[in-house]
Design a protein around this motif. Structure first.
Motif, short mmCIF file in Angstrom:
data_model
loop_
_atom_site.label_atom_id
_atom_site.label_comp_id
_atom_site.label_asym_id
_atom_site.label_seq_id
_atom_site.Cartn_x
_atom_site.Cartn_y
_atom_site.Cartn_z
N LEU A 5 0.83 -1.19 0.00
CA LEU A 5 0.00 0.00 0.00
C LEU A 5 0.87 1.25 0.00
O LEU A 5 2.02 1.22 0.45
CB LEU A 5 -0.92 0.02 1.22
CG LEU A 5 -1.87 -1.17 1.39
CD1 LEU A 5 -2.62 -1.06 2.70
CD2 LEU A 5 -2.82 -1.27 0.21
N VAL A 6 0.31 2.33 -0.48
CA VAL A 6 0.99 3.62 -0.50
C VAL A 6 -0.02 4.69 -0.14
O VAL A 6 -1.19 4.62 -0.52
CB VAL A 6 1.62 3.90 -1.89
CG1 VAL A 6 0.58 3.92 -2.98
CG2 VAL A 6 2.39 5.22 -1.87
N ALA A 7 0.40 5.69 0.65
CA ALA A 7 -0.49 6.75 1.12
C ALA A 7 -0.15 8.06 0.43
O ALA A 7 1.03 8.36 0.19
CB ALA A 7 -0.37 6.92 2.64
N CYS A 8 -1.17 8.83 0.12
CA CYS A 8 -1.01 10.15 -0.49
C CYS A 8 -0.80 11.16 0.63
O CYS A 8 -1.61 11.25 1.55
CB CYS A 8 -2.23 10.51 -1.32
SG CYS A 8 -2.15 12.16 -2.06
N VAL A 14 -5.34 6.20 0.69
CA VAL A 14 -4.50 5.00 0.65
C VAL A 14 -4.91 4.17 -0.56
O VAL A 14 -6.10 3.95 -0.81
CB VAL A 14 -4.67 4.17 1.94
CG1 VAL A 14 -3.81 2.91 1.88
CG2 VAL A 14 -4.29 5.02 3.16
N ALA A 15 -3.91 3.74 -1.32
CA ALA A 15 -4.17 2.94 -2.51
C ALA A 15 -3.13 1.82 -2.59
O ALA A 15 -2.10 1.85 -1.92
CB ALA A 15 -4.10 3.80 -3.77
N ARG A 16 -3.45 0.83 -3.39
CA ARG A 16 -2.51 -0.26 -3.59
C ARG A 16 -1.42 0.19 -4.55
O ARG A 16 -1.70 0.82 -5.57
CB ARG A 16 -3.22 -1.49 -4.14
CG ARG A 16 -2.33 -2.73 -4.23
CD ARG A 16 -3.15 -3.98 -4.38
NE ARG A 16 -4.01 -4.19 -3.22
CZ ARG A 16 -3.59 -4.76 -2.09
NH1 ARG A 16 -2.33 -5.14 -1.97
NH2 ARG A 16 -4.43 -4.94 -1.09
N ARG A 17 -0.18 -0.10 -4.20
CA ARG A 17 0.94 0.35 -5.01
C ARG A 17 0.95 -0.35 -6.36
O ARG A 17 0.84 -1.57 -6.44
CB ARG A 17 2.26 0.10 -4.29
CG ARG A 17 3.48 0.66 -5.01
CD ARG A 17 4.74 0.57 -4.18
NE ARG A 17 5.07 -0.82 -3.88
CZ ARG A 17 5.08 -1.34 -2.66
NH1 ARG A 17 4.77 -0.58 -1.64
NH2 ARG A 17 5.40 -2.59 -2.46
N GLU A 18 1.05 0.44 -7.41
CA GLU A 18 1.10 -0.11 -8.75
C GLU A 18 2.51 -0.59 -9.05
O GLU A 18 3.48 0.12 -8.87
CB GLU A 18 0.71 0.97 -9.77
CG GLU A 18 -0.73 1.46 -9.61
CD GLU A 18 -1.04 2.57 -10.58
OE1 GLU A 18 -0.12 2.97 -11.33
OE2 GLU A 18 -2.18 3.06 -10.58
N SER A 19 2.63 -1.82 -9.52
CA SER A 19 3.92 -2.39 -9.89
C SER A 19 3.67 -3.53 -10.86
O SER A 19 2.57 -4.05 -10.98
CB SER A 19 4.69 -2.89 -8.66
OG SER A 19 3.95 -3.90 -8.00
N ASP A 20 4.72 -3.90 -11.57
CA ASP A 20 4.61 -4.99 -12.52
C ASP A 20 5.49 -6.15 -12.10
O ASP A 20 6.15 -6.79 -12.90
CB ASP A 20 5.02 -4.51 -13.93
CG ASP A 20 6.40 -3.85 -13.92
OD1 ASP A 20 6.90 -3.54 -15.01
OD2 ASP A 20 6.94 -3.65 -12.82
N GLU A 21 5.51 -6.40 -10.77
CA GLU A 21 6.35 -7.49 -10.28
C GLU A 21 5.86 -8.86 -10.73
O GLU A 21 6.60 -9.84 -10.68
CB GLU A 21 6.43 -7.45 -8.74
CG GLU A 21 5.12 -7.68 -8.02
CD GLU A 21 4.41 -6.37 -7.72
OE1 GLU A 21 3.49 -6.38 -6.88
OE2 GLU A 21 4.77 -5.36 -8.34
#
Length: 227
Positions: A5-8, A14-21
């Motif tokens: 998660l990442v916070a503004c 709060v949103a889920r972190r965008e990644s292409d793992e």
């Protein structure tokens, strides 16, 4: 960050972190902290941690420390009257108020203009060291110290307000004139640099360092000590 998660820091969303793992493997910790995405609520850039927080904070603190001495020693106010001209610095003003019996004013100016800026630089340097070197200091203490520095930082501009008011009152009369000196410029630079350093510092790094030190202690205690 462990939950993805990442916070503004603008709207606290709060949103889920965008990644292409999923296609290239999970990113490393530095890459995850530096990755940014756009907040769906306010459109601001979201970071798990402020980019280059410690490096920027340390650079600003070094600049503030360099400007601290001229801010207190150079003249902050230059007055011209029929009797002559006079230059006053912060220290000379404190000495004048103390010798005149205005001990309360002298103490307030000393705390707001000399002691507090120095303590602010020292406190931020301690917090940066705590976040970068995995100090044994409890992170809650560092967080409370950061909040105190952040909330009281605005009162460091007391001298600048007094200088501006004095210039306006003196120049209102035709028998005298007053202008600000280079000491006022240096003092304003110290205040702005320390305020910017406070904004650049990310207190979440204190908790990261604390978690990292506990993880190392745990791994060290579980490792074999003998054959």
């Amino acid at each position: 960050m462990d939950l993805g998660l990442v916070a503004c820091r603008t709207c606290n969303g709060v949103a889920r972190r965008e990644s292409d793992e999923s296609s290239r493997g999970a990113p490393s910790a530095p890459q995850a902290r530096a990755a940014a995405q756009q907040c769906s609520r306010c459109g601001a850039r979201m970071h798990s941690r402020k980019p280059d927080s410690l490096m920027r904070t340390q650079a600003l603190l070094v600049a503030a420390a360099i400007m601290y001495l001229p801010a207190n020693l150079l003249p902050v106010l230059h007055t011209v009257t029929m009797l002559g001209s006079k230059d006053d610095s912060i220290m000379s003003g404190i000495v004048h108020f103390w010798r005149s019996g205005d001990w309360v004013i002298a103490t307030v100016v000393f705390i707001a203009s000399v002691a507090f800026p120095l303590l602010k630089v020292v406190a931020l340097a301690f917090l940066a060291w705590t976040a970068g070197c995995a100090s044994r200091c409890h992170p809650l203490v560092g967080t409370k110290l950061f909040r105190v520095v952040e909330r009281l930082g605005r009162w460091s501009m007391l001298d600048i307000f007094v200088i501006a008011l004095t210039i306006a009152l003196v120049n209102f009369r035709s028998v005298a004139s007053a202008t600000s000196g280079w000491g006022a410029v240096a003092f304003a630079a110290v205040v702005l640099l320390t305020m910017t350093a406070t904004m650049q510092f990310d207190p979440r790094l204190i908790w990261d360092a604390h978690a990292g030190s506990h993880e190392r202690d745990k791994n060290g205690s579980n490792s074999p000590t003998g054959p």
